[in-house]
Write a protein that holds these residues in place. Structure first.
Motif, short mmCIF file in Angstrom:
data_model
loop_
_atom_site.label_atom_id
_atom_site.label_comp_id
_atom_site.label_asym_id
_atom_site.label_seq_id
_atom_site.Cartn_x
_atom_site.Cartn_y
_atom_site.Cartn_z
N LEU A 9 -4.39 6.16 5.29
CA LEU A 9 -4.99 4.87 4.96
C LEU A 9 -6.06 5.02 3.88
CD1 LEU A 9 -4.19 2.15 5.96
CD2 LEU A 9 -5.96 2.25 7.70
N LEU A 13 -5.41 3.42 0.16
CA LEU A 13 -6.30 2.31 -0.21
C LEU A 13 -7.10 2.68 -1.46
CD1 LEU A 13 -7.67 1.13 3.27
CD2 LEU A 13 -6.24 -0.21 1.71
N ILE A 64 -10.46 -0.67 9.93
CA ILE A 64 -10.53 -1.21 8.57
C ILE A 64 -11.96 -1.56 8.15
CG2 ILE A 64 -9.73 -3.05 7.04
CD1 ILE A 64 -7.61 -1.02 7.74
N ARG A 68 -13.56 -0.10 4.86
CA ARG A 68 -13.97 -1.01 3.79
C ARG A 68 -15.40 -0.71 3.33
NH1 ARG A 68 -13.50 -7.54 2.97
NH2 ARG A 68 -15.16 -7.68 1.42
N ASP A 92 -8.37 -7.50 -0.71
CA ASP A 92 -7.11 -8.15 -0.38
C ASP A 92 -5.94 -7.48 -1.09
OD1 ASP A 92 -8.27 -9.99 1.30
OD2 ASP A 92 -8.38 -11.59 -0.19
N THR A 95 -5.35 -3.84 0.50
CA THR A 95 -4.76 -3.83 1.84
C THR A 95 -3.31 -4.30 1.84
OG1 THR A 95 -5.73 -6.00 2.26
CG2 THR A 95 -6.93 -4.10 3.08
N LYS A 99 -0.14 -2.14 2.89
CA LYS A 99 0.64 -2.67 4.00
C LYS A 99 2.12 -2.79 3.63
CE LYS A 99 0.82 -6.58 7.24
NZ LYS A 99 0.21 -7.88 7.61
N CYS A 161 -1.44 2.86 11.31
CA CYS A 161 -2.00 2.23 10.10
C CYS A 161 -1.53 0.78 9.99
CB CYS A 161 -1.56 3.01 8.86
SG CYS A 161 -2.27 4.65 8.69
N LEU A 165 -3.58 -2.88 9.89
CA LEU A 165 -3.43 -3.80 8.77
C LEU A 165 -2.77 -5.12 9.17
CD1 LEU A 165 -2.20 -1.26 6.06
CD2 LEU A 165 -4.47 -2.30 6.20
N TYR A 168 -4.15 -8.76 8.45
CA TYR A 168 -4.34 -9.17 7.06
C TYR A 168 -3.04 -9.73 6.51
CZ TYR A 168 -8.60 -6.49 7.57
OH TYR A 168 -9.80 -6.03 8.02
N LYS A 302 -7.77 -14.60 6.21
CA LYS A 302 -7.41 -13.41 6.96
C LYS A 302 -7.65 -13.66 8.45
CE LYS A 302 -10.12 -10.69 4.65
NZ LYS A 302 -10.66 -10.82 3.36
#
Length: 355
Positions: A9, A13, A64, A68, A92, A95, A99, A161, A165, A168, A302
């Protein structure tokens, strides 16, 4: 919860974050010096040995919100200014891209390969030789860490993972344009050329370690530092060349022979029909124009839900030698600062403006 999900992750990311930053810096025609400094600074912060030692420490996925906040600190290490709206849009995009990639992955080996696609891109983005060496070391950490795990353990890490996610759901224009996402935010399960078919072969491979198989014969991919990954997942979707894979030398040779044969046959047919214009010369053309992607963020609400899973067994230990080597390499990152760059880049402008 899996003890092996955090590197997947975090690195993916972080890789998507660099893709967005580079695309927006290019779209807004930010000067080369500033672009170079931003990408070098963010990459150096992303690969901070202290962060990596925690990420590869075999701990349960931190969640997350924690990831973040870490990535926000990474972005703030550069010369860019950042506000809440900017970070929301950036996050946004990050993620939803990750995803989609984990959802579309067809097996555990592809999960590792798409992560290596991100580390490959990091190495290509940075200009500092020490940074490139650092990325190479991170590549080795990824292959060592996941190579010692079984197919099932890597697949469970991928599933953890996706559970993180799951809340979102944001529509992203680049995914919509490529037909990979629907208007309701769900993804289209369209398989690319790479297809591991792990679900079909689960009984055969689930207990094997990734190092027990040769990726080149198993899935036509490679874990080598400069190897061809075989999958487009993890590559830069904002790039004009997205979706194309580098052909192998054998493929080039076969295609050239086939092309020459086809041209020869058409030439003979044209002569027989009396339609060949021998005076014609093909004009030389050079197209230097390329279309930039438009703003790649369409943010929706979200939905936040929390889900708990049980922790897993033992973990591969983080090698302290990696940390020492990373610290030595990273120490050289800031020896050559760009002193002549004094103005900050406003990330909100980069994300909000259209080309």
């Amino acid at each position: 919860m899996s003890l092996y999900a955090a590197p997947i992750l975090y690195l993916n990311l972080g890789g998507e974050m660099l893709y967005v930053l580079r695309q927006r810096l290019k779209a807004q025609r930010i000067c080369t010096d500033k672009t170079t400094q931003v990408l070098d600074d963010v990459s150096a912060a992303l690969l901070n040995p202290k962060i990596l030692s925690s990420v590869f420490g075999g701990k349960p996925l931190p969640g997350i919100p924690v990831l973040r906040s870490t990535l926000e600190c990474v972005v703030l290490s550069s010369i860019m200014k950042l506000d809440k709206n900017s970070m929301n849009k950036l996050f946004d995009l990050m993620t939803m891209m990750v995803k989609y990639q984990l959802t579309a992955a067809t097996g555990p080996v592809e999960v590792v390969l798409l992560t290596l696609n991100h580390t490959d891109a990091m190495r290509d983005m940075v200009s500092n030789p020490n940074a490139q060496q650092c990325v190479g070391l991170v590549h080795q950490m990824v292959t060592d860490f996941y190579g010692m795990l079984t197919f099932e353990e890597v697949w469970n890490a991928r599933n953890d993972c996706l559970r993180e996610l799951e809340p979102y759901c944001v529509r992203v224009s680049v995914l919509l344009r490529l037909g990979l996402q629907n208007e309701d935010g769900n993804f289209n399960s369209t398989y690319h050329k790479y297809n591991e078919r792990y679900d079909e072969n689960k009984d055969r491979f689930s207990g094997k370690k990734l190092y027990d198989i040769d990726p080149k014969t198993y899935c036509n991919g490679s874990f080598d530092l400069f190897g061809e990954r075989g999958t487009i997942l993890g590559k830069n979707m904002y790039s004009m060349s997205y979706g194309t894979l580098k052909p192998t030398p054998d493929h080039d040779k076969d295609a050239h022979i086939k092309d020459c044969g086809t041209k020869a046959e058409l030439g003979m047919l044209a002569i027989q029909l009396g339609t060949e214009d021998t005076s014609y010369k093909r004009p030389f053309t050079l197209n230097l124009l390329s279309n930039e992607d438009k703003d790649n963020a369409n943010a929706n609400e979200k939905l936040f839900d929390s889900k708990e899973n049980t922790p897993k067994q033992e973990k591969p230990k983080f090698n302290e030698d990696y940390k020492i080597r990373l610290e030595n390499i990273r120490a050289d990152f800031f020896d050559d600062e760009h002193d002549n760059i004094k103005h900050n880049v406003n990330l909100l402008d980069l994300l909000d403006k259209t080309e």
